[in-house]
Scaffold this active site. Structure first.
Site, PDB file in Angstrom:
ATOM      1  N   GLN A  41       0.834  -1.193   0.000  1.00  0.00           N
ATOM      2  CA  GLN A  41       0.000   0.000   0.000  1.00  0.00           C
ATOM      3  C   GLN A  41       0.871   1.247   0.000  1.00  0.00           C
ATOM      4  O   GLN A  41       1.995   1.236   0.528  1.00  0.00           O
ATOM      5  CB  GLN A  41      -0.920   0.058   1.234  1.00  0.00           C
ATOM      6  CG  GLN A  41      -2.172  -0.805   1.159  1.00  0.00           C
ATOM      7  CD  GLN A  41      -1.899  -2.241   1.525  1.00  0.00           C
ATOM      8  OE1 GLN A  41      -1.017  -2.538   2.330  1.00  0.00           O
ATOM      9  NE2 GLN A  41      -2.667  -3.164   0.941  1.00  0.00           N
ATOM     10  N   CYS A  68      -6.717   0.475   6.184  1.00  0.00           N
ATOM     11  CA  CYS A  68      -5.523  -0.380   6.206  1.00  0.00           C
ATOM     12  C   CYS A  68      -5.082  -0.500   7.646  1.00  0.00           C
ATOM     13  O   CYS A  68      -4.501   0.436   8.211  1.00  0.00           O
ATOM     14  CB  CYS A  68      -4.410   0.224   5.347  1.00  0.00           C
ATOM     15  SG  CYS A  68      -2.866  -0.723   5.389  1.00  0.00           S
ATOM     16  N   ASN A 144     -13.575  -2.099   5.046  1.00  0.00           N
ATOM     17  CA  ASN A 144     -13.428  -2.640   3.696  1.00  0.00           C
ATOM     18  C   ASN A 144     -13.977  -4.068   3.716  1.00  0.00           C
ATOM     19  O   ASN A 144     -14.056  -4.700   4.763  1.00  0.00           O
ATOM     20  CB  ASN A 144     -11.970  -2.585   3.219  1.00  0.00           C
ATOM     21  CG  ASN A 144     -11.001  -3.212   4.195  1.00  0.00           C
ATOM     22  OD1 ASN A 144     -11.401  -3.754   5.230  1.00  0.00           O
ATOM     23  ND2 ASN A 144      -9.727  -3.154   3.905  1.00  0.00           N
ATOM     24  N   HIS A 146     -14.602  -8.089   3.406  1.00  0.00           N
ATOM     25  CA  HIS A 146     -13.812  -9.311   3.568  1.00  0.00           C
ATOM     26  C   HIS A 146     -14.712 -10.529   3.453  1.00  0.00           C
ATOM     27  O   HIS A 146     -15.810 -10.579   4.023  1.00  0.00           O
ATOM     28  CB  HIS A 146     -13.129  -9.350   4.946  1.00  0.00           C
ATOM     29  CG  HIS A 146     -12.006  -8.394   5.063  1.00  0.00           C
ATOM     30  ND1 HIS A 146     -10.704  -8.730   4.768  1.00  0.00           N
ATOM     31  CD2 HIS A 146     -11.989  -7.089   5.431  1.00  0.00           C
ATOM     32  CE1 HIS A 146      -9.920  -7.675   4.957  1.00  0.00           C
ATOM     33  NE2 HIS A 146     -10.680  -6.663   5.361  1.00  0.00           N
ATOM     34  N   GLU A 195      -5.405  -9.788  -0.851  1.00  0.00           N
ATOM     35  CA  GLU A 195      -5.925  -8.441  -0.647  1.00  0.00           C
ATOM     36  C   GLU A 195      -6.450  -7.853  -1.946  1.00  0.00           C
ATOM     37  O   GLU A 195      -5.796  -7.933  -2.988  1.00  0.00           O
ATOM     38  CB  GLU A 195      -4.840  -7.520  -0.077  1.00  0.00           C
ATOM     39  CG  GLU A 195      -4.497  -7.798   1.373  1.00  0.00           C
ATOM     40  CD  GLU A 195      -3.779  -6.630   2.007  1.00  0.00           C
ATOM     41  OE1 GLU A 195      -4.306  -5.492   1.952  1.00  0.00           O
ATOM     42  OE2 GLU A 195      -2.679  -6.831   2.544  1.00  0.00           O
ATOM     43  N   CYS A 204      -2.374  -8.931   6.537  1.00  0.00           N
ATOM     44  CA  CYS A 204      -3.461  -7.984   6.286  1.00  0.00           C
ATOM     45  C   CYS A 204      -4.142  -7.735   7.612  1.00  0.00           C
ATOM     46  O   CYS A 204      -4.753  -8.642   8.191  1.00  0.00           O
ATOM     47  CB  CYS A 204      -4.436  -8.550   5.256  1.00  0.00           C
ATOM     48  SG  CYS A 204      -5.878  -7.493   4.978  1.00  0.00           S
ATOM     49  N   THR A 206      -6.769  -5.648   8.537  1.00  0.00           N
ATOM     50  CA  THR A 206      -8.226  -5.743   8.546  1.00  0.00           C
ATOM     51  C   THR A 206      -8.675  -7.171   8.258  1.00  0.00           C
ATOM     52  O   THR A 206      -9.702  -7.626   8.762  1.00  0.00           O
ATOM     53  CB  THR A 206      -8.854  -4.778   7.516  1.00  0.00           C
ATOM     54  OG1 THR A 206      -8.297  -5.032   6.212  1.00  0.00           O
ATOM     55  CG2 THR A 206      -8.611  -3.327   7.899  1.00  0.00           C
ATOM     56  N   GLY A 207      -7.862  -7.915   7.473  1.00  0.00           N
ATOM     57  CA  GLY A 207      -8.173  -9.314   7.213  1.00  0.00           C
ATOM     58  C   GLY A 207      -8.094 -10.162   8.474  1.00  0.00           C
ATOM     59  O   GLY A 207      -8.911 -11.073   8.685  1.00  0.00           O
TER      60      GLY A 207
END
Length: 259
Positions: A41, A68, A144, A146, A195, A204, A206-207
């Site tokens: 990113q 992120c 975001n 997932h 991603e 990741c 947020t993952g």
């Protein structure tokens, strides 16, 4: 303009200090920066009238995104505001950094999905229709989208081949990040993430949050667990007290330069 090359659990990013100098790269320029600096990113820190800083984020393919998690931890000495929400960062023990990622969004329209569906297992199948080898991922938004598949062994799956098939599935009008989560026990999850806009990365943030939320929601783990990613480990805590997800992990400064 100062530029920092950093990573959080192996998730690499280039951070540009755009609080004094305008920074509005084109899609091609973002792609070139990401390639030159080997970043997943590209992040710009911008002035904000009411908060310490606004955090603008692009994936390596040049697409702008709303959140992120690992990038937020890298600059967590500041109070960060992104398009997803305002985030608060804290210093934790052992040189680690914690970020309050806010509450997970679980409505089908919040993900968003193209149609109303049970978010605990949506109608996505990969493989033969009568015997798919991946199906019914749980979905959640951490700012975001997932989609999380629970698998017996993440190493059994060719994620670079499978990830793109789900990333832009018609059910996800804005695309989705794709997690492959292996439950080790009620307090440990092995995770790899394709991603959206960046591909397979070492970590990741947020993952990791999404995987823990989906696992805890399904009763597979506790609400606090350690996520084991290719680049390191993250502690994810989905608290009952405020419904917020807290992510704790390492941050590494690779180098600082001025352009």
């Amino acid at each position: 303009m100062k530029v920092w090359k950093m990573n959080g659990a192996g998730n690499a990013f280039a951070v540009f200090d755009a609080r004094s100098t305008p920074f509005a790269p084109t899609v091609e320029q973002v792609r070139q920066i990401a390639a030159d600096l080997q970043a997943d990113q590209v992040i710009a820190l911008e002035r904000d009238a009411t908060k310490d800083v606004f955090m603008r984020i692009w994936n390596a393919d040049g697409s702008e995104v709303a959140a992120c998690g690992n990038g937020a931890r890298a600059v967590a000495h500041l109070m960060l505001q992104t398009e997803a929400d305002m985030l608060k960062g804290y210093k934790a023990l052992g040189g680690l950094v914690t970020v309050d990622m806010g509450s997970p969004l679980m409505g089908w329209e919040d993900i968003p999905l193209a149609e109303k569906m049970d978010v605990r297992g949506v109608d996505v199948k990969i493989g033969p229709m009568d015997k798919p080898y991946l199906s019914r991922p749980a979905v959640v938004s951490m700012g975001n989208p997932h989609a999380v598949f629970f698998v017996k062994n993440v190493d059994d799956y060719d994620i670079p081949a499978l990830g793109p098939l789900v990333e832009w599935h018609p059910l996800f009008p804005e695309g989705t990040n794709v997690g492959f989560a292996q439950i080790i026990d009620r307090e440990h999850i092995r995770l790899r993430v394709w991603e959206r806009g960046a591909g397979l990365t070492k970590a990741c943030g947020t993952g990791a949050c999404a995987a823990l939320v989906c696992a805890a929601r399904a009763g597979l783990t506790e609400r606090t667990a350690k996520l084991i990613l290719d680049g390191g480990e993250l502690l994810i805590d989905w608290r009952d007290s405020d419904d917020h997800v807290y992510m704790t992990g390492p941050v590494e400064m690779e180098f600082e330069t001025v352009i």
